[in-house]
Design an enzyme around this catalytic site. Structure first.
Site, short mmCIF file in Angstrom:
data_model
loop_
_atom_site.label_atom_id
_atom_site.label_comp_id
_atom_site.label_asym_id
_atom_site.label_seq_id
_atom_site.Cartn_x
_atom_site.Cartn_y
_atom_site.Cartn_z
N ASP A 63 0.82 -1.21 0.00
CA ASP A 63 0.00 0.00 0.00
C ASP A 63 0.86 1.27 0.00
OD1 ASP A 63 -2.11 -1.82 0.33
OD2 ASP A 63 -3.28 -0.34 1.46
N ASN B 171 -4.21 -2.96 -5.13
CA ASN B 171 -5.41 -3.22 -4.34
C ASN B 171 -5.37 -2.37 -3.07
OD1 ASN B 171 -7.83 -4.34 -3.61
ND2 ASN B 171 -7.00 -6.31 -2.96
N ASP C 43 -11.06 -4.04 11.73
CA ASP C 43 -9.99 -4.90 11.20
C ASP C 43 -9.51 -5.90 12.25
OD1 ASP C 43 -10.21 -3.72 8.81
OD2 ASP C 43 -8.30 -2.63 8.87
N HIS D 60 -4.26 -10.13 3.56
CA HIS D 60 -3.25 -10.23 4.60
C HIS D 60 -3.81 -10.65 5.94
CE1 HIS D 60 -4.11 -5.79 5.71
NE2 HIS D 60 -4.99 -6.17 4.82
N ARG D 61 -4.97 -10.09 6.30
CA ARG D 61 -5.48 -10.37 7.65
C ARG D 61 -5.98 -11.80 7.79
NH1 ARG D 61 -4.38 -6.13 10.10
NH2 ARG D 61 -4.62 -4.09 9.11
N LYS E 57 0.97 -6.79 2.46
CA LYS E 57 0.14 -5.59 2.41
C LYS E 57 0.40 -4.70 3.63
CE LYS E 57 -4.20 -4.40 0.52
NZ LYS E 57 -4.92 -3.35 1.09
#
Ligand code: DC
Length: 660
Positions: free
Chosen positions: A52, A95, A321, A395-396, A423
């Site tokens: 990012d 993304n 998140d 990623h999470r 990410k």
């Protein structure tokens, strides 16, 4: 970072130690954009290096910002007070939602001729509410694909700033963040009011935005969570220097780790009680589930409290998140855990409600889900299933499910596409392995033994890279020992055996990629010579020397696994290794390969001499009394005389897969 198709996590038994986490993604990209909009130079410390932020930095460079990256310190020279480019620019946003939204707003408010595109998933992530708000302001934005989604084209606006600008707050708070960061560009001579339509979600992210705007000289007036006023005369001012705090969402995996794993606890540096990130309130959720937490301004310490964890019901709107981590903690609880108010999960990197439900079910759990909630039932001992976790380029998802490896059934967990963690946290797995522990016997070892110049080293290091495992070149240890012995004036035979063994026991050797360092001196070339190999062969017949190197070799068996190459890896050092390969090739073949290798490096070589040397070393290595070179009884033979290196690697991987 693991650039491999999957990573197998052996069953993990405990964890303790200290982790230092990378900078927050949300803060990093906000700080970059704000620094770019300022006049003058801002030095940003502890910036996250991730997909990012790279997307954002690339875009800022395209816009003409000064960008100087010195590891995690980045100096940005802003566009404030300077002319923006007039030519058409196309930006590729990957993304990266944290780059796409605010950049779209800033570009649209400023105006120009800009195209913003991304990967397919980015083109499926809604942006219509932001575009609607920007159009309301007079921005000129066209959809180049589907209505309501990127890609977009931005042109010159004709601003209408007299009435409040409505923006929907119930889809993604990033739209409001984007407007808040962009509108000061237009607030020089008038105040600008933004009105939130619908219930604002993810308020903590708006707090981060307001907090950072204040650091950059923009004092937004907040009236409840409905109206935000950017005062007339607002101007971005560089704070000069700014530190990015560690990512509180990334901290959630290590907070959960401390709560789940047996051990002395986990200390997290870089983020703590003073954090401006909303996700820090994950700490409270973890405490509700049983974690014991101590904290200071920028640190946290977590130990296991209640065990099993306690099932909870929680509105997670404030920690969207980090709340994903609760869904995996729920597997270790004493009753079901229900997470509500998480509709935003459906429009993130993937549909996260579906992803978490599907993967928890694959582990054996019973999961219920609705449009904006998920209910995860715990997994009793004896019910965990061995599975391969799909990670959806999210990623999470990958980081969350690594925590499943602590299951009481000692079931290993496969994480697909582990590099997707890049990410926000490129070294996530390395950080986890540095504090996690496993039964040594459960840490996989693949042994590759065989004679000199059979290609063991190349094969073993390539297989290690494919699997993300560590690599032990045991021959190098004998080579370094011989080198150190000669330097100390010893003779390489039984007369000096005790002294050489003493040297070997405390060998100050370090491997750094391909390099071998002895007391921090690069000895790679010296030990890799033909003479170096011959010397190693001489010291390796001495039983006391072999004994002295055993512990050092065993210490290479670390998470997540090891590829060991040598002569006695399968027979003596790792006799219980689940896969042993014995590599062979004819002496003629090996001499030819070695010859090519030497010539290509610019050395002169005689193929007949090489063959005679190889045969002499083979004879000594196979006939010595201790640990002679021979295949282990359960070794698989691989004659690579006629095989390419790729084919040999594939063969070993196939054998490994079939061992399962
Ligand atoms: O693999 P290599 O050529 O770097 O090994 C050098 C010498 O070290 C080899 O001739 C024998 C010895 N060796 C050993 O005895 N046991 C091992 N596990 C590895 C190497």
């Amino acid at each position: 970072m693991y650039a491999i198709p999957f990573l197998d996590l052996p069953p993990l038994t405990g964890a303790s130690g200290t982790v230092t986490l990378p900078g927050s993604k949300s803060i990093s990209n906000r700080v970059l954009l704000l620094s770019a909009l300022c006049e003058g130079t801002t030095v940003v410390h502890d910036l996250l290096d991730s997909d990012d932020t790279r997307v954002m930095l690339a875009a800022l460079r395209q816009l003409g910002c000064g960008v100087d990256v010195q590891s995690s310190t980045v100096t940005i020279t802003g566009l404030g007070g300077r002319a923006w480019p007039t030519e058409a620019i196309e930006f590729f946003m990957g993304n990266a939602g944290t780059a796409m939204r605010p950049l779209t707003a800033a570009l649209a408010v400023h105006g120009g001729d800009f195209t913003l595109k991304g990967v397919q998933r980015m083109h499926e992530r809604p942006i219509g509410d932001l575009v609607d708000a920007l159009r309301e302001l007079g921005c000129a934005i066209d959809y180049l694909g589907n209505e309501g989604y990127p890609p977009l084209r931005v042109r010159q606006p004709s601003m209408k700033l007299d009435k409040p600008i409505p923006v929907r707050g119930d889809v993604s708070s990033q739209f409001l963040t984007a407007l808040l960061m962009a509108l000061p560009l237009a607030a020089l001579d008038r105040a600008i009011t933004i009105e939130v339509v619908g219930e604002l979600i993810s308020k903590p992210y708006i707090e981060i935005t307001l907090n950072l705007l204040a650091r950059y000289g923009i004092a937004v007036e907040r009236q409840g969570w409905e109206r935000f006023v950017i005062p007339a005369g607002s101007r971005y001012q560089s704070p000069g220097t700014i530190h990015v705090e560690a990512d509180a969402s990334s901290a959630s995996y290590f907070i959960a780790l401390g709560a789940i794993a047996q051990g002395a606890g986990i200390r997290i540096n870089g983020v703590g009680a003073d954090s401006i990130q909303g996700d820090i309130r994950f700490v409270e959720a973890a405490q509700l589930m049983g974690a014991q937490v101590k904290s200071g301004p920028n640190w946290l310490e977590i130990t296991r409290g209640a065990w099993p964890l306690k099932g909870i019901t929680l509105d997670c709107n404030h920690i969207p998140d980090a709340a994903m981590t609760l869904a995996v903690m729920a597997l270790y609880a004493n009753g079901p855990t229900t997470l509500t108010n998480i509709a935003s999960w459906r429009v993130k990197e993937t549909d996260r409600i579906a992803a978490m439900a599907t993967e928890c079910r694959k582990l054996g759990a019973n999961v219920e889900e609705g449009p904006d909630w998920i209910k995860v039932h715990p997994l009793a001992t004896g019910r965990w299933k061995k599975t391969s976790i799909h990670t959806y380029d999210d990623h999470r998802v990958a980081m969350c499910f690594s925590l499943a490896a602590f299951n009481a059934d000692a079931v290993p967990v496969r994480i697909e596409d582990p590099k997707c963690v890049a990410k926000t946290f490129p070294d996530y797995f390395e950080t986890l392995f540095a504090v996690a522990s496993a039964d040594t016997a459960q840490i996989p070892v693949i042994c590759i033994d065989g004679p000199t110049a059979s290609g063991k080293g190349t094969l073993a290091s390539r297989v290690a890279a494919q699997l993300g495992y560590h690599y032990l070149d045991s021959g190098a240890l004998y080579r370094v020992t011989a080198h150190a012995a000669l330097q100390a004036g010893l003779t390489l035979d039984a007369n000096d055996e005790a002294k050489i063994a003493q040297l070997a026991r405390t060998l100050p050797v370090r491997f750094d990629g391909e390099q071998v360092l002895l007391s921090n001196v690069d000895v790679t070339d010296a030990i890799r010579s033909e003479q170096g190999g011959m010397n190693a062969s001489k010291v390796s017949v001495l039983p006391a020397v072999r004994e002295a190197l055993v512990d050092l070799q065993l210490s290479f068996r670390r998470l997540p696994g090891l590829l060991a190459d040598g002569r006695d890896m399968g027979t003596v050092i790792f006799p219980k290794a689940p896969l042993k390969v014995f590599l062979t090739a004819s002496a003629a073949q090996r001499a030819e390969r070695r010859h090519k290798q030497l010539i290509s490096k610019g050395f002169s070589a005689n193929i007949e001499r090489l063959r005679a040397d190889l045969e002499a070393r083979d004879a000594r290595d196979t006939s010595r009394a201790v640990a002679p070179l021979k295949p282990a009884r359960d070794a698989l033979q691989l004659d690579n005389s006629q095989l390419s290196i790729e084919a040999s690697v594939q063969q070993v991987l196939d054998w490994w897969q079939s061992r399962g």
